[in-house]
Design a protein around this motif. Structure first.
Motif, PDB file in Angstrom:
ATOM      1  N   GLN A 185     -36.248  42.530 -46.936  1.00 53.67           N
ATOM      2  CA  GLN A 185     -34.325  41.891 -46.327  1.00 53.67           C
ATOM      3  C   GLN A 185     -34.630  41.458 -44.853  1.00 53.67           C
ATOM      4  N   ILE A 186     -35.659  41.328 -44.152  1.00 53.52           N
ATOM      5  CA  ILE A 186     -35.581  41.368 -42.855  1.00 53.52           C
ATOM      6  C   ILE A 186     -35.737  40.212 -42.817  1.00 53.52           C
ATOM      7  N   GLU A 234     -39.989  46.702 -48.936  1.00 51.65           N
ATOM      8  CA  GLU A 234     -38.253  45.844 -49.276  1.00 51.65           C
ATOM      9  C   GLU A 234     -37.418  46.030 -47.946  1.00 51.65           C
ATOM     10  N   GLY A 235     -37.790  47.321 -47.280  1.00 53.11           N
ATOM     11  CA  GLY A 235     -36.605  46.540 -46.074  1.00 53.11           C
ATOM     12  C   GLY A 235     -37.891  45.070 -45.093  1.00 53.11           C
ATOM     13  N   LEU A 236     -38.699  45.048 -44.944  1.00 49.19           N
ATOM     14  CA  LEU A 236     -39.614  43.671 -44.772  1.00 49.19           C
ATOM     15  C   LEU A 236     -39.226  42.248 -45.873  1.00 49.19           C
ATOM     16  N   SER A 251     -38.020  42.168 -35.169  1.00 47.35           N
ATOM     17  CA  SER A 251     -38.343  41.110 -36.341  1.00 47.35           C
ATOM     18  C   SER A 251     -38.212  39.991 -35.350  1.00 47.35           C
ATOM     19  N   LEU A 291     -40.213  51.286 -49.532  1.00 43.84           N
ATOM     20  CA  LEU A 291     -39.620  51.311 -48.801  1.00 43.84           C
ATOM     21  C   LEU A 291     -39.546  50.368 -47.626  1.00 43.84           C
ATOM     22  N   VAL A 292     -40.658  50.533 -47.286  1.00 47.38           N
ATOM     23  CA  VAL A 292     -41.356  49.309 -45.759  1.00 47.38           C
ATOM     24  C   VAL A 292     -41.290  47.669 -46.460  1.00 47.38           C
TER      25      VAL A 292
END
Length: 214
Positions: free
Chosen positions: A21-22, A17-19, A110, A14-15
């Motif tokens: 996307q950011i 995938e989140g990174l 970010s 999840l980390v």
């Protein structure tokens, strides 16, 4: 414009995938791969040849620090930014000594992360200001300017070196000191020669170890 090709190494999907996307919201970034441990990271580096590695410290099988050691031992050409929960001075200095160019906490915004990646890609060091400030406070009680040392740094060079240790790039230093970027580059070259280092990361480590703060 050539995109910065990024490999993300973190044991939490999840980390990662989140990174991803950011980072891909940032123009000029491309996440080309992901890894969940150090061994997989080394394999992906050789397979994909990324420009920048975004590396977690705590991973199973092989953690971030052993991964950095292998990268250094094998002389692998990649710029590394450590993204971690660890605020400790020891982790920071060890990863920098092993060749990491950036050190960012996972609770950062970010803007800090993207700046760290851009600076690393350009060969510049980036230490999250919060961490740099804590190191500076730790050394506040020590003597901060030493004239006539064996390295013979000028007063201005001490000032520039302390700002390098704060994670500033040449443009930031030029803006802060109201001098030209070319002048900063000249000072940096002189500092490297006098303290016998060849990059900003080693210069920052030198500043921390020698308690240099203007």
């Amino acid at each position: 414009m050539k995109k910065i090709r990024i490999l993300i190494a973190d044991d939490h999907s999840l980390v990662r995938e989140g990174l991803k996307q950011i980072l891909e919201l940032e123009e000029g970034f491309e996440v080309i791969g992901q890894a969940s441990n150090g061994l997989e990271t080394l394999e992906k580096i050789k397979e994909l040849n990324p420009d920048v590695l975004l590396l977690d410290i705590n991973m199973p099988v092989m953690g971030g620090i052993p991964t950095l050691k292998k990268i250094k031992e094998e002389n692998i050409d990649i710029k590394t930014v450590v993204l971690t929960i660890h605020e400790g001075r020891e982790y920071l200095l060890e990863t920098l000594e092993l060749g990491a160019l950036g050190y960012v906490l996972k609770d950062s915004d970010s803007v800090s992360l993207t700046k760290a990646i851009k600076d690393a890609y350009a060969g510049e060091s980036y230490i999250q200001p919060k961490l740099a400030a804590e190191l500076v406070r730790e050394f506040n009680s020590t003597k901060t300017y030493r004239s006539n040392t064996e390295n013979d740094l000028t007063r201005r060079e001490y000032e520039v070196l302390s700002l390098i240790a704060d994670g500033m790039n040449n443009k930031d230093i030029a803006d802060k000191l109201f001098i030209s970027e070319k002048t900063v580059k000249n000072h940096v070259s002189s500092i490297f020669r006098k303290i016998n280092v060849n990059d900003r990361t080693k210069a920052a480590i030198y500043a921390y170890k020698n308690n240099i703060k203007w």
